[in-house]
Design a protein around this motif. Structure first.
Motif, short mmCIF file in Angstrom:
data_model
loop_
_atom_site.label_atom_id
_atom_site.label_comp_id
_atom_site.label_asym_id
_atom_site.label_seq_id
_atom_site.Cartn_x
_atom_site.Cartn_y
_atom_site.Cartn_z
N ARG A 1 19.73 50.12 60.13
CA ARG A 1 19.43 51.55 60.12
C ARG A 1 19.28 51.98 58.67
O ARG A 1 20.13 51.68 57.83
CB ARG A 1 20.53 52.37 60.79
CG ARG A 1 20.40 53.89 60.53
CD ARG A 1 21.36 54.73 61.35
NE ARG A 1 20.88 54.82 62.74
CZ ARG A 1 21.43 55.60 63.67
NH1 ARG A 1 22.51 56.33 63.38
NH2 ARG A 1 20.94 55.64 64.90
N ILE A 2 18.18 52.68 58.36
CA ILE A 2 17.99 53.32 57.07
C ILE A 2 18.13 54.82 57.29
O ILE A 2 17.37 55.42 58.05
CB ILE A 2 16.61 53.02 56.46
CG1 ILE A 2 16.37 51.53 56.31
CG2 ILE A 2 16.45 53.74 55.12
CD1 ILE A 2 17.24 50.86 55.29
N ARG A 3 19.13 55.40 56.66
CA ARG A 3 19.34 56.85 56.76
C ARG A 3 18.77 57.49 55.50
O ARG A 3 19.01 57.02 54.39
CB ARG A 3 20.82 57.17 56.91
CG ARG A 3 21.11 58.66 56.96
CD ARG A 3 22.57 58.94 57.26
NE ARG A 3 22.84 58.74 58.68
CZ ARG A 3 23.86 58.03 59.15
NH1 ARG A 3 24.69 57.43 58.32
NH2 ARG A 3 24.04 57.91 60.45
N LYS A 4 18.02 58.57 55.68
CA LYS A 4 17.42 59.23 54.53
C LYS A 4 18.46 60.03 53.76
O LYS A 4 19.02 61.00 54.25
CB LYS A 4 16.27 60.16 54.97
CG LYS A 4 15.65 60.97 53.83
CD LYS A 4 15.16 60.10 52.70
CE LYS A 4 14.55 60.92 51.57
NZ LYS A 4 14.24 60.12 50.38
N THR A 5 18.76 59.56 52.56
CA THR A 5 19.56 60.30 51.60
C THR A 5 18.74 60.36 50.32
O THR A 5 17.59 59.92 50.28
CB THR A 5 20.90 59.59 51.33
OG1 THR A 5 20.64 58.36 50.63
CG2 THR A 5 21.63 59.28 52.63
N GLY A 6 19.33 60.87 49.27
CA GLY A 6 18.59 60.95 48.02
C GLY A 6 18.21 59.58 47.49
O GLY A 6 17.24 59.44 46.74
N ASP A 7 18.98 58.53 47.87
CA ASP A 7 18.73 57.18 47.35
C ASP A 7 17.98 56.28 48.33
O ASP A 7 17.71 55.13 48.00
CB ASP A 7 20.06 56.50 47.00
CG ASP A 7 20.81 57.24 45.91
OD1 ASP A 7 20.14 57.75 44.99
OD2 ASP A 7 22.04 57.32 45.99
N ALA A 8 17.68 56.76 49.51
CA ALA A 8 17.15 55.89 50.55
C ALA A 8 15.75 55.39 50.21
O ALA A 8 14.85 56.17 49.94
CB ALA A 8 17.12 56.63 51.89
N VAL A 9 15.60 54.07 50.25
CA VAL A 9 14.31 53.42 50.05
C VAL A 9 14.15 52.38 51.15
O VAL A 9 15.04 51.56 51.37
CB VAL A 9 14.21 52.74 48.67
CG1 VAL A 9 12.87 52.06 48.50
CG2 VAL A 9 14.45 53.76 47.56
N MET A 10 13.03 52.41 51.85
CA MET A 10 12.84 51.48 52.95
C MET A 10 12.85 50.03 52.47
O MET A 10 13.43 49.16 53.11
CB MET A 10 11.51 51.77 53.65
CG MET A 10 11.57 52.94 54.61
SD MET A 10 12.51 52.54 56.10
CE MET A 10 11.43 51.36 56.88
#
Length: 210
Positions: free
Chosen positions: A109-118
């Protein structure tokens, strides 16, 4: 062909399995969550293999190369689910790889935060012969599109938005891949994308995705 994109709604049945994924201890920022297990799938029989570490060469993965990574295993209720077996059936059907030997499966799971990069690795290969990505769910996100390139320098020749139920099988020896940036649609709601990545080596013959 060197890649194939298809769809199966049954894959979406695995979405509840992503609610309790542990945080990836090798990624800073608390935006990536992951489990990993290895399997043998042959003749319609699915067996889980003993726990193992996951390692990629620094030549392949400059971000986490040469790091022996240990993740919590995929829950038994998940890998025994008919939808999970169906994923591996698709992998078997769409390749000429002998996946009866070993197939690694990452549940992410990738959760969108300020640091999230796929794909923090950027445009890359995974160091296998075939890989497959199965999108199980996504919520409140734009982007995260699959990008395929002929090499590490050229711009992508295809960019595809994969929705829940979509999957792609890729000849990892022939193509490079990454994902477009992700953006939260509604800043007041949680935003994430859930997917499985399957990896396998073949028997050394020059074979392509069917």
């Amino acid at each position: 062909m060197n890649y194939l994109i298809d769809h199966d709604d049954a894959i979406r049945n695995l979405e509840p399995a992503f609610g309790d994924l542990p945080a990836d201890p090798y990624t800073e920022g608390n935006f990536r969550f992951r489990r990993y297990s290895a399997f043998r799938y042959k003749g319609g029989v699915l067996d889980i293999l003993p726990p193992e570490t996951f390692t990629q060469s620094r030549r392949i993965n400059a971000y986490l190369g040469d790091v022996q990574r240990t993740y919590d295993p995929i829950d038994e209720a998940t890998w025994r689910d008919p939808a999970f077996r169906r994923m591996l059936e698709h992998f078997d059907e769409h390749t000429l790889v002998d996946i009866g030997k070993h197939i690694g499966v990452h549940q992410i799971r990738i959760r969108k935060t300020g640091d999230a990069v796929m794909a923090p690795e950027g445009r890359h290969q995974d160091g296998f012969d075939r890989i497959a990505v199965y999108v199980v769910g996504r919520e409140n996100l734009d982007g995260g599109n699959l990008r395929l390139s002929a090499n590490a320098r050229d711009e992508p020749f295809i960019e595809a938005a994969l929705m829940p139920g979509d999957y792609v099988v890729i000849n990892d020896r022939a193509l490079f891949h990454n994902a477009s940036p992700i953006e939260r649609i509604d800043e007041d709601r949680d935003a994430f994308i859930d997917f499985f990545v399957a990896t396998s080596m073949d028997d050394g013959k020059d074979r392509l995705v069917q």
